[in-house]
Design an enzyme around this catalytic site. Structure first.
Site, PDB file in Angstrom:
ATOM      1  N   HIS A 140       0.599  -1.204   0.038  1.00  0.00           N
ATOM      2  CA  HIS A 140       0.027   0.091   0.021  1.00  0.00           C
ATOM      3  C   HIS A 140       0.843   1.316   0.000  1.00  0.00           C
ATOM      4  O   HIS A 140       0.438   2.288  -0.600  1.00  0.00           O
ATOM      5  CB  HIS A 140      -0.895   0.068   1.345  1.00  0.00           C
ATOM      6  CG  HIS A 140      -2.048  -0.818   0.951  1.00  0.00           C
ATOM      7  ND1 HIS A 140      -3.447  -0.478   0.393  1.00  0.00           N
ATOM      8  CD2 HIS A 140      -2.335  -2.079   1.642  1.00  0.00           C
ATOM      9  CE1 HIS A 140      -4.467  -1.405   0.562  1.00  0.00           C
ATOM     10  NE2 HIS A 140      -3.693  -2.525   1.336  1.00  0.00           N
ATOM     11  N   ASP A 147      -7.526  -1.778  -1.091  1.00  0.00           N
ATOM     12  CA  ASP A 147      -8.351  -2.365  -0.548  1.00  0.00           C
ATOM     13  C   ASP A 147      -9.870  -1.892  -0.867  1.00  0.00           C
ATOM     14  O   ASP A 147     -10.079  -0.616  -0.918  1.00  0.00           O
ATOM     15  CB  ASP A 147      -8.477  -2.457   1.056  1.00  0.00           C
ATOM     16  CG  ASP A 147      -7.114  -2.848   1.593  1.00  0.00           C
ATOM     17  OD1 ASP A 147      -6.543  -3.870   1.005  1.00  0.00           O
ATOM     18  OD2 ASP A 147      -6.685  -2.760   2.754  1.00  0.00           O
ATOM     19  N   GLU A 229      -7.100 -12.415   1.335  1.00  0.00           N
ATOM     20  CA  GLU A 229      -7.921 -11.037   1.593  1.00  0.00           C
ATOM     21  C   GLU A 229      -8.753 -10.667   0.266  1.00  0.00           C
ATOM     22  O   GLU A 229      -8.139 -10.557  -0.680  1.00  0.00           O
ATOM     23  CB  GLU A 229      -6.841  -9.745   2.024  1.00  0.00           C
ATOM     24  CG  GLU A 229      -6.261 -10.121   3.342  1.00  0.00           C
ATOM     25  CD  GLU A 229      -5.321  -9.102   3.588  1.00  0.00           C
ATOM     26  OE1 GLU A 229      -4.754  -9.014   4.802  1.00  0.00           O
ATOM     27  OE2 GLU A 229      -5.085  -8.111   2.771  1.00  0.00           O
ATOM     28  N   HIS A 232      -8.278  -7.155  -0.888  1.00  0.00           N
ATOM     29  CA  HIS A 232      -6.887  -6.680  -1.399  1.00  0.00           C
ATOM     30  C   HIS A 232      -6.545  -7.058  -2.895  1.00  0.00           C
ATOM     31  O   HIS A 232      -6.352  -8.221  -3.248  1.00  0.00           O
ATOM     32  CB  HIS A 232      -5.703  -7.210  -0.712  1.00  0.00           C
ATOM     33  CG  HIS A 232      -4.374  -6.664  -0.634  1.00  0.00           C
ATOM     34  ND1 HIS A 232      -3.865  -5.689   0.153  1.00  0.00           N
ATOM     35  CD2 HIS A 232      -3.619  -7.015  -1.366  1.00  0.00           C
ATOM     36  CE1 HIS A 232      -2.782  -5.348  -0.115  1.00  0.00           C
ATOM     37  NE2 HIS A 232      -2.476  -6.340  -1.128  1.00  0.00           N
TER      38      HIS A 232
END
Length: 251
Positions: A140, A147, A229, A232
């Site tokens: 990130h 996300d 995830e 993500h």
């Protein structure tokens, strides 16, 4: 050494590049609202509705900041979704290095909290980094990771998070866990649990369809999902340098 300089050195370097109080974003970063204001945003680390339970350092505004290329790709994905009554909803975009450091400190402080247990119902928080749910060096912070979730624009998305309410954990049915104003993906955002793995088997057909929908629309724009995830996504090869500049209010 790109992306691995000590935080203090990085802050000194940044101060030399970006004057204090500068309105413009550094490098090739942009506010997503300036590229596509129709994309919804709920930047969770700018408030208290997250696993730490408080705003993280560097999030001075609830704004999605991305590289210009990432923003254009999100705009293209949104253009595909909008005619079908759907929208992207950004939950986190660029993440300052200092916020990642705060996550690491939180995971090692030895204190379990109500907010934390909602997100990690079966995992001790000191194990989150070891198990790969949080990274010491986050993609990130390069601007290449996101996300996000999907929103059904025809649904009632008016419920808001109440910090005083005792919600069920992130694996509970959608009606019992904290509201997110999005489609039901089977778990809440940032849920550190096997059920949050993108290919988890214990989902309803509808939850599985929504996850597949998100993966498909993002893949068309070159984004790759992280298997642990469902929310993500990252853009391979988009950058290796991590940044420390704060997310300031858009002007």
């Amino acid at each position: 050494m790109a992306g691995r300089c000590p935080l203090r050195y990085a802050l000194i370097l940044l101060a030399a590049i970006v004057p204090a109080g500068a309105a413009a974003l550094p490098f090739d970063f942009v506010y997503l609202r300036d590229i596509d204001p129709t994309i919804l945003q709920d930047i969770r680390y700018a408030g208290s509705n997250n696993f730490v339970g408080r705003p993280l350092p560097g999030y001075e505004a609830a704004e999605c900041v991305v590289t210009r290329d990432v923003g254009r790709r999100l705009q293209a994905a949104q253009a595909e979704l909008r005619p079908r009554g759907l929208s992207l909803k950004m939950l986190d975009c660029y993440r300052p290095v200092r916020a990642v450091a705060e996550m690491l400190a939180w995971s090692q402080d030895g204190v379990e909290t109500t907010a934390g247990r909602r997100y990690t119902p079966r995992i001790a928080k000191q194990d989150l980094f070891r198990l790969g749910y949080i990274a010491v060096r986050s993609s990130h912070s390069t601007g290449a990771a996101l996300d996000l979730t999907l929103v059904d624009l025809a649904a009632d998305n008016s419920a808001v998070f109440d910090p005083a309410k005792d919600y069920a954990d992130c694996t509970a049915p959608a009606a019992l866990r904290a509201p997110e104003g999005s489609v039901d993906m089977g778990t809440g955002y940032d849920c550190s649990d096997l059920k949050a793995h993108t290919a988890a088997q214990n989902l309803t057909p509808q939850q599985r369809r929504w996850r597949n929908e998100l993966v498909t629309v993002m893949a068309r724009q070159g984004f790759v999902n992280y298997a642990r995830e469902w929310w993500h996504f990252s853009l391979p090869g988009a950058g290796a340098t991590t940044y420390v500049f704060p997310i300031r209010p858009r002007r």
